[in-house]
Design an enzyme around this catalytic site. Structure first.
Site, short mmCIF file in Angstrom:
data_model
loop_
_atom_site.label_atom_id
_atom_site.label_comp_id
_atom_site.label_asym_id
_atom_site.label_seq_id
_atom_site.Cartn_x
_atom_site.Cartn_y
_atom_site.Cartn_z
CG ASP A 1 -1.99 0.97 1.29
OD1 ASP A 1 -1.88 1.98 0.58
OD2 ASP A 1 -2.95 0.81 2.06
CG PHE B 1 -9.86 -2.08 2.88
CD1 PHE B 1 -8.60 -1.93 3.46
CD2 PHE B 1 -10.71 -3.06 3.38
CE1 PHE B 1 -8.20 -2.74 4.50
CE2 PHE B 1 -10.30 -3.87 4.44
CZ PHE B 1 -9.05 -3.70 5.00
P1 IMP Z 1 1.92 -0.66 3.70
O1 IMP Z 1 2.93 -0.84 4.80
O2 IMP Z 1 1.20 0.66 3.79
O3 IMP Z 1 2.52 -0.89 2.33
O4 IMP Z 1 0.78 -1.71 3.94
C1 IMP Z 1 1.01 -3.07 3.71
C2 IMP Z 1 0.22 -3.94 4.65
O5 IMP Z 1 -1.03 -3.37 5.00
C3 IMP Z 1 -0.10 -5.24 3.95
O6 IMP Z 1 0.84 -6.22 4.27
C4 IMP Z 1 -1.48 -5.58 4.46
O7 IMP Z 1 -1.38 -6.40 5.60
C5 IMP Z 1 -2.09 -4.28 4.84
N1 IMP Z 1 -3.01 -3.77 3.79
C6 IMP Z 1 -2.78 -2.77 2.91
N2 IMP Z 1 -3.84 -2.56 2.11
C7 IMP Z 1 -4.77 -3.48 2.48
C8 IMP Z 1 -6.09 -3.78 1.99
O8 IMP Z 1 -6.64 -3.18 1.05
N3 IMP Z 1 -6.72 -4.81 2.62
C9 IMP Z 1 -6.17 -5.51 3.66
N4 IMP Z 1 -4.94 -5.25 4.14
C10 IMP Z 1 -4.24 -4.24 3.55
#
Ligand code: IMP
Ligand code: MG
Length: 187
Positions: free
Chosen positions: A115, A164
């Site tokens: 994300d 999401f």
């Molecule tokens: P980041 O650190 O912002 O890149 O987020 C990554 C982590 O957030 C992933 O490993 C997921 O566990 C969680 N995540 C991000 N987007 C989603 C989503 O749309 N649905 C569920 N989990 C998410």
């Protein structure tokens, strides 16, 4: 017993929120197969260590390595950042360290979704201390428009909009990981 309720349109209704079908099992399966083939080709002659990021990546990792036809090993990290919400808390905690020694090894970090990129950035910094021979990142899903950190994702299953999603390992407040396909929150 609470049950996962689908309406006639095959949508999942959670309280006031509606999740609509986004990536079906067939589509996921065929993309995961391609990724497994590509990785097998890239690492021919090597024994990579697949490192899954728990909890989200457990289904993707297990399907991915079934499509890898070279020797490989697996291990897991456990990170926490989301809590029970749909947006990241902005700080990542390491809940479980690696068990194997990856010094001098070729490692492939396996994520369910990238994300903001914060989790991957955190892992990259952590892995520097483990001194692997090489490190690549494979994520089933990437939200390119949400990326806030300068991270390189080498293998991507699908680029998706900044919405999401749940299912196929991805949770909403720890639930819905057991859905076989991926659903997106409709706005
Ligand atoms: P980041 O650190 O912002 O890149 O987020 C990554 C982590 O957030 C992933 O490993 C997921 O566990 C969680 N995540 C991000 N987007 C989603 C989503 O749309 N649905 C569920 N989990 C998410
Ligand atoms: Mg995750």
């Amino acid at each position: 017993m609470p049950e996962i309720v689908k309406n006639e349109a095959g949508q999942i209704v959670i309280g006031k929120e509606v999740f609509v079908p986004f990536l079906d099992e067939k589509k996921i399966k065929s993309r995961v197969k391609q990724l497994g083939k590509q990785i097998s080709k890239d690492y021919r002659g090597k024994v990579p260590v697949f490192i899954g990021v728990l909890n989200g990546a457990f289904i993707f990792l297990s399907d991915l390595i079934k499509n890898v036809n070279i020797d490989c090993e697996i291990d897991f990290f456990k990170l926490s950042s989301y809590g029970d919400e749909k947006i990241s808390t902005g700080n990542v905690r390491l809940l479980k360290e690696l068990n194997c020694d990856v010094n001098g090894r070729d490692i492939i970090i396996v994520e369910d979704i990238v994300d903001s990129g914060l989790s991957i950035k955190f892992i990259e910094e952590l892995m520097m201390h483990h001194k692997p021979a090489s490190m690549k990142v494979c994520s089933l899903l990437v939200k390119p428009n949400s990326l806030r950190y300068n991270v390189k994702i080498h293998h991507i299953g699908f680029d998706i909009p900044s919405k999401f999603v749940i299912g196929y390992g991805l949770d909403y407040a720890q639930k819905y990981r057991n859905l076989g396909s991926i659903y997106v929150l409709s706005e």
